[in-house]
Design a protein around this motif. Structure first.
Motif, PDB file in Angstrom:
ATOM      1  N   PHE A 107       0.830  -1.207   0.000  1.00  0.00           N
ATOM      2  CA  PHE A 107       0.000   0.000   0.000  1.00  0.00           C
ATOM      3  C   PHE A 107       0.860   1.251   0.000  1.00  0.00           C
ATOM      4  N   THR A 109       0.502   5.596   0.423  1.00  0.00           N
ATOM      5  CA  THR A 109      -0.263   6.804   0.713  1.00  0.00           C
ATOM      6  C   THR A 109       0.702   7.987   0.543  1.00  0.00           C
ATOM      7  N   ASP A 170      -1.820   4.315   8.545  1.00  0.00           N
ATOM      8  CA  ASP A 170      -2.322   4.377   7.167  1.00  0.00           C
ATOM      9  C   ASP A 170      -2.981   3.055   6.760  1.00  0.00           C
ATOM     10  N   GLU A 173      -6.348   2.781   8.312  1.00  0.00           N
ATOM     11  CA  GLU A 173      -7.330   3.635   7.624  1.00  0.00           C
ATOM     12  C   GLU A 173      -7.907   2.929   6.410  1.00  0.00           C
ATOM     13  N   ILE A 174      -7.039   2.277   5.641  1.00  0.00           N
ATOM     14  CA  ILE A 174      -7.502   1.560   4.442  1.00  0.00           C
ATOM     15  C   ILE A 174      -8.404   0.389   4.841  1.00  0.00           C
ATOM     16  N   LYS A 202      -4.806   7.064  -1.250  1.00  0.00           N
ATOM     17  CA  LYS A 202      -4.581   5.724  -0.689  1.00  0.00           C
ATOM     18  C   LYS A 202      -4.701   4.644  -1.773  1.00  0.00           C
TER      19      LYS A 202
END
Ligand code: 2AM
Length: 222
Positions: A107, A109, A170, A173-174, A202
């Motif tokens: 991932f 961000t 982060d 959050e995803i 994101k």
């Protein structure tokens, strides 16, 4: 005495063996190289950098040292639950043992770049359950309802001025967006897997083949 004061580490975690570190660094750099050339990524550059200018993601993220998955941040004993964690039987029994971590997603961000780690039941024994790290993240209150170990990750890089602790936040959050039913925008089938955009910079790449990473459970004093 002074020895006792330094007897707790900065953190406990799984440290990836060097052969797999190289492989992951290659794979993740390839991913960044491809990501910033995608039209879908360019379309959302504003979210990402505050400007419509192109970014070189390989430069944007600074490496953060030896690749590892933090289990418990102890801050030399100053963090809540540090001593209790260090004294857990599972922690003592597993110290110095090799585990196989499964990295299922990458991932990105505007702040951090990381790999999600899917923990097995055995590995969850080493995850702090009491002082549950997830539940202490004030900025992501909904993370409290995610399964234990959701935060597990390897930090691959941070934007300038960003502390690595942000990577786990982060990720939460995803995962929170996913749990709330946000499908995200499936933007691309890449060689490595499916790329999804979750808004405000994101990005999540679900790996077709999870990366299996041998890692030693140990601690870091710094
Ligand atoms: P990371 O696990 O996301 O990489 C030293 O700073 C290490 O401990 C880093 O690996 C960092 O983030 C992790 N870390 C720092 N502060 C933390 C905190 N408050 N909670 C959990 N992990 C933390």
């Amino acid at each position: 005495g002074p020895l006792e004061e330094v007897s707790l580490p900065l953190y406990f975690g799984w440290f990836l063996l060097s052969s797999i570190q190289d492989k992951i660094k290659c794979t993740s750099m390839d991913f960044l190289k491809t990501l910033d050339t995608l039209e879908a990524f360019k379309k959302h550059l504003i979210d990402f950098s505050g400007k419509a200018e192109e970014v070189d993601l390989e430069q944007y993220f600074q490496p953060t040292g030896i690749l590892h998955c933090t289990t418990k941040f102890c801050n030399y004993g100053k963090a809540e639950g540090a001593k209790e964690y260090a004294e857990k039987q599972a922690v003592k029994d597993s110290y110095g043992s090799i585990f196989d971590l499964s990295l299922g997603a990458l991932f990105v961000t505007p702040r951090t770049f990381g790999a999600r780690v899917s923990l097995t039941e055995e590995q969850l024994q080493l995850w702090p359950a009491d002082a549950d790290a997830e539940k202490q993240v004030e900025s992501v209150p909904a993370a409290a309802s995610l399964p234990l170990g959701s935060r597990a990750h390897v930090t691959l890089g941070c934007a300038e001025g960003v502390e690595p602790v942000q990577t786990g936040i982060d990720l939460l959050e995803i995962l929170t967006l996913q749990q709330e039913g946000q499908q995200g925008e499936q933007v691309e089938e890449m060689e490595l897997g499916t790329l999804t955009y979750y808004g405000t910079g994101k990005w999540l790449l679900n790996l077709r083949e999870p990366i299996s990473a041998p890692a030693c459970f140990s601690s870091f004093y710094g």
